[in-house]
Structure formats: C-alpha cells, structure tokens
Design a protein around this motif. Structure first.
Motif: not given
Length: 359
Positions: A137-156
């Motif tokens: 569960e902890r790793i899934k939370v970290q993966a969610t943050s990493a996914t959101q950060a990647r999506d923002r990086a793609i847009e920027l």
C-alpha cells in the motif's frame, strides 16, 4: 353139621373212581403267545420311534455358548494396577486394569508444545503477510505521486517550460515506482504462501492438532474399560507385567449372547423351524423346566470326506444303515431365568433340549 345147600358167599370188589373225561382239543402254546406279544411290541416301537423323533425331537445333551472376547490394550506398557478379580462380574465402562501413563503424559506435553509452536509460527507468518500488505500500500501511494509527477512533466515538456533532464527524471521515478509495486506484490504472495490457509484449514495446524489428539487418546487408553456388562475369566495379569498392544490380557464373556446349542439327528429336524418352542432341563437345577424357542438351525456340517492328491476319496462304509448326521440347533438362553455360565472352577452344566411339538 354144615348145611351143604347154602350158596357160597362171594367177597365184594372195591369201587373204582370214575375216569376223567379227556379234552377233545389241545390249547395253544404259551411260549408262542409270548413271542407274538414281543413281536407286536417291537413292531409298535419300530413305528413309534421315527414318528416320535419327528414329532418330539430330543437331545440328551447340549452346550452353553456365549461370545468370548479377549480384552487387549490399545497401547503398550507395564501394568500399574489390576482392578478386577478372576471370575468377577463387571459393568459396562468399569475399569479393568491400568497401564503406567508416565511416557504418555510426556508425549501429550510434547504434542501440546508443538501445537503451541505451530500457533506461534502461524502468528508470525500472519504478521509477515500484514507487513507485506502494508508495504504494498505504501509503495502504491508513492507510485501514484510518481505517476502524477510524470504527467505534469509531460505537459510542461511539451510546452518547453522544463528541461529534458527533469523530464527524464520524472519518467525514471515513474518506472521505479512501478517496479517497486511489482516487488511488493511478489513479497506479499510469498508471505501468503508461507502462511498457508488461515485458521483450522491450515495443514500445519491440523497436523499439530491431530498429534495432540493422538497423544491424548493414548493417555486415555492407559485405563482399559469393560466393553459391556459381563464376566472376567481366565485372568492371568499381574501388576508390573508388560502388556503389549493387541495382545490378550484377560478373557471377557458377554452373558447377553448366551445360547444353547444341541445336536439333533437329521430325521429329528424334519419338522423343526426357527421359532418353535423348546424345553430345557439342567443337571444343576433338577425338577425345573425352562422354556425357550428355536433361534436357528445350522445350514451345514462337515461331511468328513477326505481328499487325496486333490481328488475326493470315496467312502468305504459297508453298513446297512449309515449313522445319521447331527446338525446344531441353537436356542437363546434367558439369563434371568436360567443358571449363568459356570466359572472355570465349577462343574459345567449339562442341559438337555427336548423340543416341544409344533402346533
């Protein structure tokens, strides 16, 4: 002078007895009459005997039988106490003898310790499973943050507002988070496999529980109990003697299975069927007649034919009248009204079984 003219006197003759009259015909010979009577009696007996055999069968002797059980312990060990005496009557469930339970107490304690160890081990594996689930569960939370950060990086990066190095770093963090999820899922699956099914379905727990029950069963069987109401006979057991599992320690007689078995000739059983009334007398109870009934008739007896070289050997009996075979006929013995089976030190009864005529 003598008178010459007188006639001489003649002396009278004695009177003879009248001759008895002779019989006109001779009577029969007494011996012949007696012989005829004897022949008539023998002929009557020859007719009466087979008829009496069929109408009122009679056996001059019979045997009292009952089911005899050899009491054997289910476990092995030295006898610590003998709780009955020879030829004693016992009740169902009454203790007969005990076996030293020292080693069986130890076995039970060891099995219970192993059972507790299994429970402890299962507790640890359950905790490991819970920890693996929390880590996932902890790793899934970290993966969610990493996914959101990647999506923002793609847009920027598409707008050209961030450098390519930051874009590459966001993608790397995302890939690392996905790999961590896969690793955490594998750890959780391994923890669950080690733990196995939970609760009573767990094989380790079932094995430990069975070991405890087996040890307790052996401990309980250190006291041997009477199976039913009956009598103990031929007791040859003493304290300190080693009793082996399955080896007879004493003999037990079940009086509820008592029956009389009499041997009757073939022609006596022509009209006998199960349920017919029977009367029994005992030498131990003179003058008393006990009523019963036929329970069963044996279906067959040994013909006595020998076999030589795998072939039946012919009979060389040349008697005019072969000896009749005798078949066993069983009748239940009512213990409330008939004498009990005699002990080994007493003279056994010799009952006779006259069969009452069927109505």
């Amino acid at each position: 002078m003598t008178d010459m003219t007188a006639e001489p006197t003649v002396p009278a003759l004695p009177e003879q007895a009248p001759t008895p009259a002779q019989p006109t015909a001779r009577t029969g010979n007494p011996a012949a009459r007696a012989g005829l009577v004897v022949v008539a009696i023998l002929a009557g007996l020859a007719i009466w005997y087979p008829m009496a055999d069929r109408s009122t069968p009679f056996a001059s002797g019979a045997s009292i039988t009952a089911l005899v059980t050899q009491i054997s312990p289910r476990i092995s060990g030295p006898v610590s106490a003998v709780l009955v005496q020879d030829n004693a009557r016992v009740d169902a469930g009454q203790p007969l003898f005990t076996i030293d339970d020292t080693t069986f107490q130890m076995d039970l304690a060891q099995a219970q310790a192993q059972h507790d160890q299994v429970l402890q081990s299962l507790g640890a594996t359950d905790a490991a499973v819970a920890a693996a689930e929390a880590q996932l569960e902890r790793i899934k939370v970290q993966a969610t943050s990493a996914t959101q950060a990647r999506d923002r990086a793609i847009e920027l990066f598409a707008k050209g507002t961030i450098a390519s190095a930051k874009f590459d770093q966001a993608n790397a963090d995302y890939d690392s988070a996905q790999a961590a999820i896969n690793a955490a899922q594998a750890d959780l699956a391994r923890a669950k496999a080690q733990a196995g099914p939970s609760g009573e379905a767990n094989p380790q727990l079932r094995s430990a529980t069975a070991a405890v029950e087996k040890a307790r069963f052996a401990l309980d069987n250190t006291t041997v109990l009477a199976p039913v109401d009956g009598y103990i006979t031929n007791l040859s057991l003493a304290t300190g003697q080693f009793a082996a599992a399955g080896q007879a320690a004493m003999t037990f007689i079940d009086p509820s299975t008592q029956a009389l078995i009499g041997d009757f000739r073939e022609n006596q059983l022509v009209n006998v069927e199960p349920g017919d009334p029977v009367q029994v007398i005992f030498e131990a109870a003179p003058g008393r007649i006990f009523d019963g009934k036929v329970e069963s008739i044996a279906w067959g007896i040994s013909a006595g034919r020998n076999s030589v070289g795998g072939l039946a050997q012919s009979s060389n009996d040349t008697r005019w009248f072969p000896l009749p075979a005798r078949s066993p006929c069983a009748s239940p013995l009512m213990t409330k009204h008939c004498p009990p089976i005699c002990a080994s030190a007493r003279k056994p009864a010799s009952p006779s079984m006259p069969m009452a005529r069927r109505g």
